[in-house]
Motif scaffolding. Structure first.
Motif, PDB file in Angstrom:
ATOM      1  N   GLY A 169       0.766  -0.981  -0.045  1.00  0.00           N
ATOM      2  CA  GLY A 169       0.346  -0.620   0.122  1.00  0.00           C
ATOM      3  C   GLY A 169       1.194   1.429  -0.007  1.00  0.00           C
ATOM      4  N   GLY A 170       2.070   1.423  -0.838  1.00  0.00           N
ATOM      5  CA  GLY A 170       3.242   2.609  -0.419  1.00  0.00           C
ATOM      6  C   GLY A 170       3.879   1.813  -1.608  1.00  0.00           C
ATOM      7  N   MET A 171       5.088   2.040  -1.861  1.00  0.00           N
ATOM      8  CA  MET A 171       5.884   2.283  -2.439  1.00  0.00           C
ATOM      9  C   MET A 171       7.564   1.940  -2.359  1.00  0.00           C
ATOM     10  SD  MET A 171       4.881   4.817  -4.606  1.00  0.00           S
ATOM     11  CE  MET A 171       4.110   5.439  -5.245  1.00  0.00           C
ATOM     12  N   SER A 172       7.536   0.968  -2.678  1.00  0.00           N
ATOM     13  CA  SER A 172       9.097   0.391  -3.044  1.00  0.00           C
ATOM     14  C   SER A 172       9.846   0.056  -3.992  1.00  0.00           C
ATOM     15  CB  SER A 172       9.055  -1.674  -3.089  1.00  0.00           C
ATOM     16  OG  SER A 172       7.576  -1.006  -1.854  1.00  0.00           O
ATOM     17  N   PRO A 173      10.843   0.486  -4.096  1.00  0.00           N
ATOM     18  CA  PRO A 173      11.939   0.053  -4.820  1.00  0.00           C
ATOM     19  C   PRO A 173      11.953  -1.162  -5.617  1.00  0.00           C
ATOM     20  CG  PRO A 173      13.369   0.044  -2.493  1.00  0.00           C
ATOM     21  CD  PRO A 173      11.553  -0.299  -2.698  1.00  0.00           C
ATOM     22  N   ARG A 174      11.988  -0.967  -7.557  1.00  0.00           N
ATOM     23  CA  ARG A 174      12.014  -1.966  -8.017  1.00  0.00           C
ATOM     24  C   ARG A 174      12.696  -1.083  -9.655  1.00  0.00           C
ATOM     25  NH1 ARG A 174       9.591  -4.435  -5.213  1.00  0.00           N
ATOM     26  NH2 ARG A 174       7.332  -4.647  -5.096  1.00  0.00           N
ATOM     27  N   HIS A 175      13.713  -2.321 -10.201  1.00  0.00           N
ATOM     28  CA  HIS A 175      14.452  -2.695 -10.901  1.00  0.00           C
ATOM     29  C   HIS A 175      13.868  -1.808 -12.325  1.00  0.00           C
ATOM     30  CE1 HIS A 175      17.828  -3.885  -8.489  1.00  0.00           C
ATOM     31  NE2 HIS A 175      17.011  -5.206  -8.410  1.00  0.00           N
ATOM     32  N   VAL A 176      14.171  -0.776 -13.299  1.00  0.00           N
ATOM     33  CA  VAL A 176      13.950  -0.361 -14.116  1.00  0.00           C
ATOM     34  C   VAL A 176      15.309   0.056 -15.470  1.00  0.00           C
ATOM     35  CG1 VAL A 176      12.297   0.960 -13.339  1.00  0.00           C
ATOM     36  CG2 VAL A 176      14.836   1.432 -13.232  1.00  0.00           C
ATOM     37  N   ASP A 177      15.601  -0.377 -16.484  1.00  0.00           N
ATOM     38  CA  ASP A 177      15.984  -0.648 -17.422  1.00  0.00           C
ATOM     39  C   ASP A 177      15.682   1.349 -18.169  1.00  0.00           C
ATOM     40  OD1 ASP A 177      13.817  -0.901 -19.266  1.00  0.00           O
ATOM     41  OD2 ASP A 177      14.913  -2.703 -20.737  1.00  0.00           O
TER      42      ASP A 177
END
Lengths: 499, 313
Positions: A442-450
């Protein structure tokens, strides 16, 4: 959407924080500095999100989803027999890039695209680079997408790659952007860049007032300008078409989108016919000559007389018309000899060889399995490496060493020994991350990006729409961003200034 | 304009119209039936199956025509190419293949209708379902009218819509005429009730009442066939079809450039100058059969003239 959506009134600040317990460590985070404070470029958006109650965020998320559904930006799942349509997940938190950083990326991409074009010109022309032994002849000739038919053929304005999508990743260790992959055949995804922006503007109109975001929607206009310049008939208003494999192609939405935005005809193979080496389209008033084809059909399927005879989506005789100079194709045929994953390892050398410059953007360290000593290193370190088949794209034919079980690794080991030319290996790059909405929390979590920026090359300069497609691995811990593996996308902002 | 695109637009027009008309027929019949004695139920639902010319498909599968079976068959059945859901799916498939050529609003409208209808599939409300489809038909015409440029594409869409509507109205009249005049005897007030239902299914009840005081089968037929003003009458739609065809070819009114235009022109003349008494003298059923055959032939000629390339590439 037909009616203007109504949004809830401005959120009550301080009542909730979507960023509660947000921890960027141990990876590089695109929006949040290691001390937990937003990076300067991300500050206005971060604050907006931080003070937004969960319900408001959820409401806007639904609104965004609805907008994709209504527009039919979906892919179809046929497993239940009714053809259920799924959305390509879109995460509302934008990836934000500071202007100064973007300028470096832009210069690096322009340099790379120029070098790739010079390489293609050379390979299908004088082959100086082979004579100078900068790259082994055998490696080039053995590329799955090398087209002997293109040797000595003059292409309009000597441009091979008009449109490219270069995949970048940011290495969490160094904080540096690296090139992961070149896509110079028919890269897709640009329509998501433009649509994502459109949806973001509808969903967070206010955010665009506080952050000066560079626009992306001029891409189709830039592309059609280049296509127009390729016409073999001078003096006449060129007839340009976009050739699609049709409705069942996964990028069909994009083909429609681009054709419409460019104001050109969207055609299928069956709409075209070649007569006396001239391409025509079948209209209600007879045959109409075609000058330029932006083709989204792979080389293999382009012309059943020249390539795969079983192709139903191609145009018989198209290669002859191309050879005769009566029609221009973008991209040219045979560009796959530049984005083969084994060739990729040599691109920094191309830049040095053709331009006399040092590469601005570096490659990920790459082991060529075709070289015996590198193969033996790879075989010894399989559990730590990513192995990729050289002629594939879209995450197919890949081994992610650290995430694979013993059995899969052993299967790959056999494949590598049997056909080393077909594989390369790279160390796992610890991809940077970006805050993304995590429904379980129910909030922000870090996720990998390109990041995949899209480059347009007109023979002299490279135009790149600011940003590109940010793909995000929405599964916790995952570094695979492909949509088939639960990946989604984000809007990508390049700001007018650094803050 | 590409032949394939013109073809798709023509069929978008047709399929939307077919879905809309089928919903109208279902809805009106359902309401009419609510006020009927139970022993006439069966008689009420059979004509609906006949209208769609899919009787050979229906009876082996469902046996008896009831509200439930006919609703399933005409509403959703995947094997029935004329079912409402199939028509809307085909409209959408066609729209999708030419998305670049239709307005964004038009696509979003068709796509939304599809999503709405597919959700109602397992719900039980016939009336609500028909309402959604009919409204969908109205919205579709509104969106097209307001967002499409009046180029060849527009004329093909209108041509498809007009020819389908003309055919559907003729079929509704044909099947009901038999049912009501030649079928098993039913109550007189029920008979007039049934004709009111027919008029309502083509949205012509109020229009009829304003011109005629009583419900008379011949007058109903006159309005549905020969009226020059009602947007669902056969004559009106054949006139619209003729206008569209002339606009496409650029022919001067009174002349024709192809077989489709000649047949349409001739049919329109007949509908303009024939009197309903003459048609009844010749036999209504024969006239309507002939009319439907002509419509079919016109459709084939349009295909031959504009969509079909005989030369293999």
């Amino acid at each position: 959407m037909s009616s203007a959506p109504t949004l809830s009134p401005a959120p009550d600040p301080g009542s909730s924080t979507l960023f509660q317990n947000y921890d960027p460590a141990p990876f590089f985070d695109e929006l949040v500095a290691p001390d937990g404070q937003p990076r300067p470029c991300a500050k206005p958006m971060y604050e907006k999100l931080a003070e937004m109650p969960l319900e408001v965020y959820e409401e806007r998320r639904k609104l965004a989803d609805l907008s994709y559904l209504v527009q039919g930006i979906t892919f179809t799942v046929y497993s239940d027999g009714r053809g259920t349509e799924r959305l390509f997940p879109f995460d509302l938190v934008p990836r934000i890039i500071a202007r100064s950083e973007w300028e470096t990326i832009e210069r690096g991409l322009a340099q790379r695209v120029t070098a790739l074009n010079l390489y293609l010109q050379d390979i299908y022309g004088p082959q100086r680079i082979l004579q100078d032994k900068v790259i082994p002849r055998q490696l080039v000739y053995s590329c799955k997408h090398f087209r002997r038919e293109m040797a000595g053929l003059h292409v309009p304005k000597d441009i091979y790659v008009h449109i490219s999508g270069i995949d970048l990743v940011r290495d969490s260790k160094s904080g540096e952007y690296l090139v992961l992959e070149d896509n110079v055949r028919s890269p897709s995804g640009i329509s998501y860049v433009i649509e994502n922006r459109l949806v973001m503007r509808r969903t967070f109109p206010r955010a665009f007032e506080t952050s000066e975001v560079l626009p992306v929607d001029h891409y189709p206009a830039e592309l059609v300008k280049i296509l127009r310049s390729l016409s073999p008939r001078t003096g006449e208003r060129p007839v340009i078409v976009l050739l699609t494999p049709g409705l069942y192609n996964s990028a069909y939405f994009e083909h429609c989108f681009l054709a419409q935005e460019m104001g050109i005809e969207l055609v299928e193979g069956r709409d075209l016919v070649v007569s006396d080496n001239v391409v025509y389209m079948k209209t209600i008033r007879g045959l109409n000559r075609v000058d330029v084809i932006y083709r989204r059909v792979d080389d293999d399927f382009l012309d059943p007389l020249a390539f795969r005879t079983d192709s139903l989506v191609g145009v018989p005789g198209l290669m002859n018309a191309y050879r005769a100079g009566n029609v221009a194709l973008a991209n040219a045929v045979g560009t796959g000899v530049a984005d083969d994953k084994a060739i990729y390892a040599f691109v920094p050398k191309f830049i040095k060889y053709y331009l006399g410059e040092d590469p601005i953007l570096h490659n990920v360290e790459t082991f060529l399995c075709s070289k015996p000593n590198e193969l033996s290193y790879v075989l010894e370190h399989l559990p730590e490496l990513v192995v990729k088949a050289v002629g594939e794209s879209g995450g197919y034919g890949m081994l992610m060493g650290p995430m694979s079980d013993k059995k899969t690794i052993e299967e790959f080991r056999e494949k590598l020994i049997a056909d080393p030319r077909n594989y390369i290996a790279q160390p796992i790059v610890p991809l940077s991350r970006c805050p993304s909405f995590d429904p379980s929390k129910g909030g922000m979590s870090p996720r990998h990006v390109d990041l995949r920026p899209y480059c347009l090359y007109d023979g002299e300069k490279t135009t790149i729409v600011p940003g590109g497609l940010t793909r995000v691995a929405l599964q916790p811990g995952s570094m695979v961003v492909n949509s088939s593996q639960g990946g989604g996308s984000k809007d990508t902002w390049v700001l007018r200034g650094d803050e | 304009m590409l032949s394939r695109i013109a073809d798709s637009l023509f069929w978008i027009g047709r399929y939307m119209e077919r879905a809309d008309n089928t919903a109208r027929i279902l809805d009106v019949n359902y309401h009419m039936l609510l006020e009927q004695p139970p022993d006439t139920y069966r008689l009420r639902w059979d004509p609906l199956v006949l209208i769609t010319s899919e009787a050979p498909l229906f009876y082996p599968k469902y046996g008896e025509a009831s509200a439930k079976t006919v609703f399933e068959f005409l509403g959703f059945d995947e094997a029935n190419p004329s079912s409402i859901l199939q028509c809307i799916m085909r409209t959408r498939e066609n729209a999708r293949t030419i998305r670049d050529r239709i307005s964004r609003e038009m696509w979003e409208d068709i796509n939304s209708l599809y999503h709405k209808v597919i959700k109602l599939r397992d719900a039980d409300g016939l009336t609500y379902f028909c309402d959604v489809v009919k409204r969908g038909g109205h919205r579709f015409h509104g969106v097209c009218e307001a967002t499409m440029p009046r180029d060849d594409g527009w004329h093909f869409l209108m041509a498809g819509s007009a020819i389908e509507r003309a055919e559907m109205t003729a079929r509704i009249l044909d099947v009901n005429y038999h049912r009501l005049l030649e079928g098993p005897p039913i109550l007189n007030e029920a008979r007039s009730h049934a004709w009111m239902a027919v008029l309502k299914s083509v949205a012509a009840f109020e229009f009829y009442k304003r011109q005629y005081t009583q419900i008379e089968p011949q007058k109903v037929a006159e309005l549905m066939l020969l009226d020059s003003r009602h947007p669902r009458s056969v004559r009106y739609n054949i006139g619209q079809l003729q206008n569209s065809l002339l606009a496409i070819s650029g022919s001067v009114p009174g002349t024709y450039a192809n077989e489709a235009e000649r047949l349409t022109g001739r049919l329109h003349e007949r509908l303009t100058y024939d009197r309903i008494e003459e048609i009844f003298d010749r036999g209504l059923h024969n006239s309507l059969t002939e009319l439907q055959q002509t419509c079919q032939e016109i459709g084939e000629q349009i295909t031959r003239t504009y969509f079909y390339y005989a030369v293999a590439s």
